[in-house]
Design a protein around this motif. Structure first.
Motif, PDB file in Angstrom:
ATOM      1  N   THR A 193       0.835  -1.191   0.000  1.00  0.00           N
ATOM      2  CA  THR A 193       0.000   0.000   0.000  1.00  0.00           C
ATOM      3  C   THR A 193       0.876   1.250   0.000  1.00  0.00           C
ATOM      4  O   THR A 193       2.077   1.185   0.279  1.00  0.00           O
ATOM      5  N   PHE A 194       0.258   2.388  -0.315  1.00  0.00           N
ATOM      6  CA  PHE A 194       0.978   3.661  -0.369  1.00  0.00           C
ATOM      7  C   PHE A 194       0.280   4.654   0.567  1.00  0.00           C
ATOM      8  O   PHE A 194      -0.940   4.603   0.740  1.00  0.00           O
ATOM      9  N   SER A 195       1.095   5.549   1.165  1.00  0.00           N
ATOM     10  CA  SER A 195       0.523   6.524   2.085  1.00  0.00           C
ATOM     11  C   SER A 195       1.166   7.883   1.850  1.00  0.00           C
ATOM     12  O   SER A 195       2.293   7.998   1.348  1.00  0.00           O
ATOM     13  N   LEU A 196       0.433   8.932   2.237  1.00  0.00           N
ATOM     14  CA  LEU A 196       0.891  10.316   2.089  1.00  0.00           C
ATOM     15  C   LEU A 196       0.511  11.070   3.362  1.00  0.00           C
ATOM     16  O   LEU A 196      -0.651  11.035   3.780  1.00  0.00           O
ATOM     17  N   ASP A 197       1.499  11.741   3.972  1.00  0.00           N
ATOM     18  CA  ASP A 197       1.282  12.498   5.202  1.00  0.00           C
ATOM     19  C   ASP A 197       1.225  13.986   4.907  1.00  0.00           C
ATOM     20  O   ASP A 197       2.026  14.501   4.106  1.00  0.00           O
ATOM     21  N   VAL A 198       0.287  14.672   5.560  1.00  0.00           N
ATOM     22  CA  VAL A 198       0.180  16.130   5.495  1.00  0.00           C
ATOM     23  C   VAL A 198       0.115  16.633   6.940  1.00  0.00           C
ATOM     24  O   VAL A 198      -0.703  16.166   7.732  1.00  0.00           O
ATOM     25  N   ASP A 199       1.003  17.614   7.285  1.00  0.00           N
ATOM     26  CA  ASP A 199       1.156  18.047   8.675  1.00  0.00           C
ATOM     27  C   ASP A 199       0.688  19.487   8.882  1.00  0.00           C
ATOM     28  O   ASP A 199       0.763  20.322   7.978  1.00  0.00           O
ATOM     29  N   ARG A 200       0.221  19.760  10.092  1.00  0.00           N
ATOM     30  CA  ARG A 200      -0.010  21.080  10.669  1.00  0.00           C
ATOM     31  C   ARG A 200      -0.754  22.015   9.713  1.00  0.00           C
ATOM     32  O   ARG A 200      -0.219  23.000   9.230  1.00  0.00           O
ATOM     33  N   PHE A 201      -2.016  21.695   9.459  1.00  0.00           N
ATOM     34  CA  PHE A 201      -2.839  22.533   8.596  1.00  0.00           C
ATOM     35  C   PHE A 201      -4.138  22.862   9.309  1.00  0.00           C
ATOM     36  O   PHE A 201      -4.568  22.176  10.238  1.00  0.00           O
ATOM     37  N   ALA A 202      -4.740  23.936   8.891  1.00  0.00           N
ATOM     38  CA  ALA A 202      -6.054  24.361   9.382  1.00  0.00           C
ATOM     39  C   ALA A 202      -6.663  25.258   8.308  1.00  0.00           C
ATOM     40  O   ALA A 202      -5.930  25.972   7.602  1.00  0.00           O
ATOM     41  N   PRO A 203      -7.983  25.183   8.108  1.00  0.00           N
ATOM     42  CA  PRO A 203      -8.969  24.370   8.818  1.00  0.00           C
ATOM     43  C   PRO A 203      -8.862  22.893   8.508  1.00  0.00           C
ATOM     44  O   PRO A 203      -7.995  22.464   7.743  1.00  0.00           O
ATOM     45  N   LYS A 204      -9.809  22.109   9.050  1.00  0.00           N
ATOM     46  CA  LYS A 204      -9.711  20.656   9.006  1.00  0.00           C
ATOM     47  C   LYS A 204      -9.999  20.074   7.633  1.00  0.00           C
ATOM     48  O   LYS A 204      -9.462  19.025   7.266  1.00  0.00           O
ATOM     49  N   ASP A 205     -10.861  20.730   6.854  1.00  0.00           N
ATOM     50  CA  ASP A 205     -11.303  20.165   5.575  1.00  0.00           C
ATOM     51  C   ASP A 205     -10.135  20.014   4.620  1.00  0.00           C
ATOM     52  O   ASP A 205      -9.441  20.990   4.302  1.00  0.00           O
ATOM     53  N   ILE A 206      -9.909  18.800   4.136  1.00  0.00           N
ATOM     54  CA  ILE A 206      -8.843  18.498   3.195  1.00  0.00           C
ATOM     55  C   ILE A 206      -9.262  17.277   2.397  1.00  0.00           C
ATOM     56  O   ILE A 206     -10.030  16.433   2.888  1.00  0.00           O
ATOM     57  N   SER A 207      -8.831  17.173   1.155  1.00  0.00           N
ATOM     58  CA  SER A 207      -9.217  16.037   0.312  1.00  0.00           C
ATOM     59  C   SER A 207      -7.986  15.482  -0.402  1.00  0.00           C
ATOM     60  O   SER A 207      -7.048  16.221  -0.717  1.00  0.00           O
ATOM     61  N   PHE A 208      -8.023  14.162  -0.625  1.00  0.00           N
ATOM     62  CA  PHE A 208      -6.952  13.445  -1.309  1.00  0.00           C
ATOM     63  C   PHE A 208      -7.546  12.688  -2.491  1.00  0.00           C
ATOM     64  O   PHE A 208      -8.668  12.186  -2.420  1.00  0.00           O
ATOM     65  N   SER A 209      -6.797  12.607  -3.563  1.00  0.00           N
ATOM     66  CA  SER A 209      -7.190  11.775  -4.707  1.00  0.00           C
ATOM     67  C   SER A 209      -5.971  10.998  -5.174  1.00  0.00           C
ATOM     68  O   SER A 209      -4.874  11.560  -5.297  1.00  0.00           O
TER      69      SER A 209
END
Length: 856
Positions: free
Chosen positions: A122-138
């Motif tokens: 499997t593959f993973s992607l990390d995103v750190d220290r952001f705001a606001p909470k809403d975020i999307s990945f494709s």
């Protein structure tokens, strides 16, 4: 001492020069190059505030110093010093504001890391220290990396919140097993979208062109053990979905003092996604399991793994399958001066190293071991090997109680190498009466005469006298004659009984009740049989896997295990945005409902309800079909529904009902697998057939090829003395305006030329970019053992699977229009010879269906 004027002037000039120099340095540091600003931007807001306070304190101190030590300075000079100080403070404040504004602007912007590949593929992607909470990945898969086509991947998202109110997110895409060609390089692409990003951030991970997609072995089941006839134990482990194929597997056994390697055999299987499964197995002597410390170990290593992994199994591990179980224990029935026997049955164990001990509890609740002697006799245990190679044994204790006997209870204790602690079972307190046990419901079966035979099994009661009565109806006032059969196992005191009654089927007899009363019971007990026990079981509606507009479709619903063949089935439909509407095949010729054909099995009935129709894009897209089943034994009726139908818009256009055949687009052919006779024998004619359907126009080209065993090239076959290739006969399907045909190859095989050979049917059509090929696989030609047979007539073969009724026992239906007849011809088959009445009804319905479409 008063300073001189000249000294004051000199001091003032020096101070003024220092202030102006500080101003120039500060201005240059603020408005200068980016290289000078960048170090300031690294200060936090707290450091910037500390710097501002320090600068203000320094300026105030310097101004006070000059005013105190140079009181004779003119007002003009003091103003200059003040202005310089003000400018210095203003510039410092501006610098700090720029630093704070720059950091605030960059605050809470998502920090997107690089894509990482996990060991399980499997593959993973990390995103750190952001705001606001809403975020999307494709996530997308691109294979090969140069391709412009992207395959979207499913993903999961895990989020966590930091103490400062920002968030972290990790998105993991599904495993690519089955979605990627493991022999080609590929690219994984992940895009992150967030409100504080000007545009989505896209990261990519590309595999090594030489390696492709490596898959780590998966262990879905624990180590398996099975028994072989010679008393050996077969140990096996399945490793699944790994790539590349090479994997190292080793077995060993450990007795606690030494470890020895064991030879093993591996079987490999290739999966549709080109990954591999491996089954590794070895045999160990069965008597090695007599040692509780014995364990078997399997290790494996694959290039996707950093180190060896292993599984092991001890005799006393939870996964060991052959632990003993006390399946039966006799009650303790005591009668003075009469011999009493107590039996303990143990089953399901291996190896056959078993120890059984007896204990007695007296009135003082003292547990005393029992051994063979003058009072007690423990018969020798005889172990019996069962069909599954496990063992069963019965231990029997005999004694004769007296009037002053202290035997209140006996305990059977069993020890085995697989048990950490012995297991035991008690007879229960000594007694003179034993209550009957009923664990099974009332059983019923249908007799050939139409009567219903009902029975109840009552077990382990003493004494023999028992009263069993059958009654019927709601008031339970009608008694039914019954017959009891008593069973007594040898050397046991308890009895079993089977009570049976035979009735004519009548709904007024239900519920049917059986009541039993024994002298050991305080009050009678009973069980009831409701009429719903004979009600039909209705399965889900079976919908074809791919529904196409203007192509015949059949919905089927299996109904089984019911008594009385007076079943009523109705079909209805809920069209998108409309109310439910009952389907009547007599008034609406668009649908045809075949008559129910009842089949009797185990004296109960079963049947298949069908709805035959030709889907229309406008009328049936998103529609829900309902099958309602009514039966005298059902309250209320049973209802089954389909999901909203999904239709493919081929081969006609959306909404095309078949009125304009010239509007049909080119339709590619569907090519079935080649039908090969079950047995091929030398000098006996056989026919290979390949069904081709759904193509338009009818300019189809079929070529037969042959690939000889051990050769690389294939040869094209032509009609000659050895091979006959009949001409294609195109049949037009009136409900789709497409064509179908059967490609055939007739031959008389020889062992030297055809054994191991492979035949290929190649189909070409204008709607196809390339040819479609179907292969037989290597043929197995048998040589007759007794004598040679003369060649049979051409075309004599039996298709593989013919007469089986298809998967799940469902009937197959095929419609076609012969060239010499204006109406459709129907062929049906159900694997059981069919039913003439049902066949004729089906034929009449489809004739009405044909007239409807011809009229359109």
């Amino acid at each position: 001492m008063t300073p001189r004027i000249s000294d004051n002037k000199y001091s003032f000039t020096k101070a003024q020069w220092s202030i102006r120099r500080s101003q120039r340095i500060c201005t240059k540091s603020i408005w200068g190059s980016e290289a000078a600003i960048n170090p300031l931007l690294k200060f936090s807001s707290r450091a910037a505030l500390s710097l501002l306070i320090t600068v203000l304190a320094t300026i105030v101190f310097a101004f006070s110093f000059y005013c105190h030590f140079f009181p004779d300075l003119s007002v003009k000079h003091r103003v200059a010093v003040g202005v310089a100080s003000f400018l210095t403070v203003f510039l410092a404040a501006g610098a700090i504001f720029l630093v704070y504004h720059h950091r605030h602007k960059k605050r809470n912007i998502p920090r997107v890391r690089e894509i990482t590949r996990c060991g399980d593929g499997t593959f993973s992607l990390d995103v750190d220290r952001f705001a606001p909470k809403d975020i999307s990945f494709s996530w997308h898969l691109i294979q090969p990396p140069s391709s412009t086509e992207k395959q979207q991947l499913e993903s999961t998202l895990i989020m966590s919140e930091n103490q400062d109110g920002t968030f972290n997110a990790t998105s993991t895409c599904d495993n690519l097993r089955g979605k990627v060609n493991v022999t080609q390089p590929y690219t994984i692409q992940a895009a992150v979208t967030h409100r504080k990003l000007k545009q989505p951030v896209c990261n990519e991970w590309t595999s090594d062109p030489q390696d492709g997609y490596k898959l780590r072995p998966i262990v879905t089941r624990p180590l398996q053990l099975s028994l072989c006839d010679p008393g050996e134990v077969l140990c096996s482990l399945n490793l699944e979905s790994f790539y590349p194929k090479h994997i190292d597997i080793s077995w060993s056994c450990d007795t606690g003092q030494s470890q020895k390697n064991i030879s093993s055999q591996e079987k490999y299987q290739e999966n549709p996604d080109q990954s591999y499964n491996a089954e590794s197995a070895c045999k160990i002597p069965g008597d090695s399991l007599n040692d509780p410390e014995f364990k078997v170990i399997v290790r494996w290593k694959h290039e996707t793994m950093e180190d060896w992994e292993s599984r092991e199994l001890r005799v006393r591990d939870p996964g060991f399958p052959w632990r003993p179980n006390i399946t039966d224990m006799s009650p303790l029935i005591v009668q003075s001066n009469q011999q009493t026997m107590v039996k303990c049955t143990v089953s399901g164990y291996f190896p056959d190293v078993l120890t059984v001990m007896w204990f007695m509890k007296n009135a003082r609740q003292e547990t005393i071991p029992v051994s063979n002697g003058s009072k007690y006799e423990i018969l020798e245990i005889s172990q019996e090997k069962m069909s599954d190679n496990t063992y069963t044994c019965t231990s029997t204790l005999c004694f004769t109680p007296t009037s002053n006997s202290e035997e209140q209870e006996f305990i059977c204790r069993v020890s085995h190498p697989s048990l950490e602690e012995p297991i035991e079972r008690s007879t229960g307190p000594a007694r003179t009466k034993v209550s009957p046990t009923v664990t099974e419901p009332i059983k019923f079966s249908l007799c050939e005469s139409g009567d219903v035979l009902c029975s109840l099994y009552v077990s382990k009661f003493y004494p023999q006298n028992i009263n069993i009565t059958w009654t019927s109806g709601r008031d339970q006032i009608n008694k039914i004659k019954a017959v009891e059969k008593f069973i007594q196992i040898r050397d046991e005191k308890t009895y079993d009984a089977i009570s049976e009654c035979r009735i004519k089927w009548d709904q007024s007899l239900f519920p049917l009740r059986v009541t039993w009363k024994h002298e050991s019971m305080e009050k009678p007990e009973y069980k009831e049989l409701e009429i719903t026990a004979c009600a039909p079981r209705v399965g889900d509606i079976i919908v074809p896997g791919q529904l196409q507009c203007n192509q015949l479709a059949i919905l089927q619903c299996e109904i089984s295990a019911f008594y009385l063949d007076n079943l009523t089935v109705t079909w209805s439909k809920i069209q998108k945005g409309k109310e439910e509407e009952t389907i009547d095949s007599q008034s609406k010729e668009k649908y045809y409902i075949p008559d129910l054909a009842y089949k009797k099995q185990d004296n109960t009935y079963n049947c298949t309800a069908r709805l035959v129709f030709i889907p229309s894009y406008d009328l049936d897209l998103g529609a829900v079909f309902i099958c309602k089943v009514q039966h005298p034994n059902l309250e209320p009726q049973i209802e089954r529904r389909t999901k909203p139908l999904q239709l493919d818009q081929a081969p006609g256009k959306p909404g095309d009902t078949g009125k304009n055949p010239q509007g049909i687009n080119d339709s590619p052919p569907h090519v079935d697998d080649i039908i090969v006779p079950r047995q091929l024998q030398c000098n006996q004619s056989y026919t290979l057939q390949c069904q081709i359907s759904g193509f338009y126009p009818d300019n189809l080209t079929v070529t037969w090829l042959k690939h000889h065993k051990g050769e690389e090239e294939t040869i094209q076959l032509q009609s000659n003395e050895r091979y006959q290739i009949p001409a294609l006969q195109h049949v037009k399907q009136w409900w789709t305006h497409t064509y179908r045909c059967t490609a055939s190859l007739v031959s008389i095989p020889s062992y030297e030329s055809d054994d191991g050979a492979e035949f290929i049917c190649r189909v070409e059509h204008p709607s196809l970019k390339g040819a479609i090929e179907k292969r037989t696989g290597p043929l197995n030609v048998k040589v007759p053992m007794v004598r040679e047979r003369s060649p049979q007539p051409v075309g004599g073969f039996q298709a593989a699977g013919a007469g089986g009724g298809g998967a799940g026992g469902l009937e197959s239906v095929a419609l076609e229009v012969p060239g010499s007849s204006g109406g459709p011809r129907v062929a049906t088959g159900n694997g059981n010879g069919g039913d003439v009445g049902s066949f004729m009804s089906f034929l009449q319905g489809l004739l009405r269906l044909g007239r409807f479409h011809q009229g359109v």
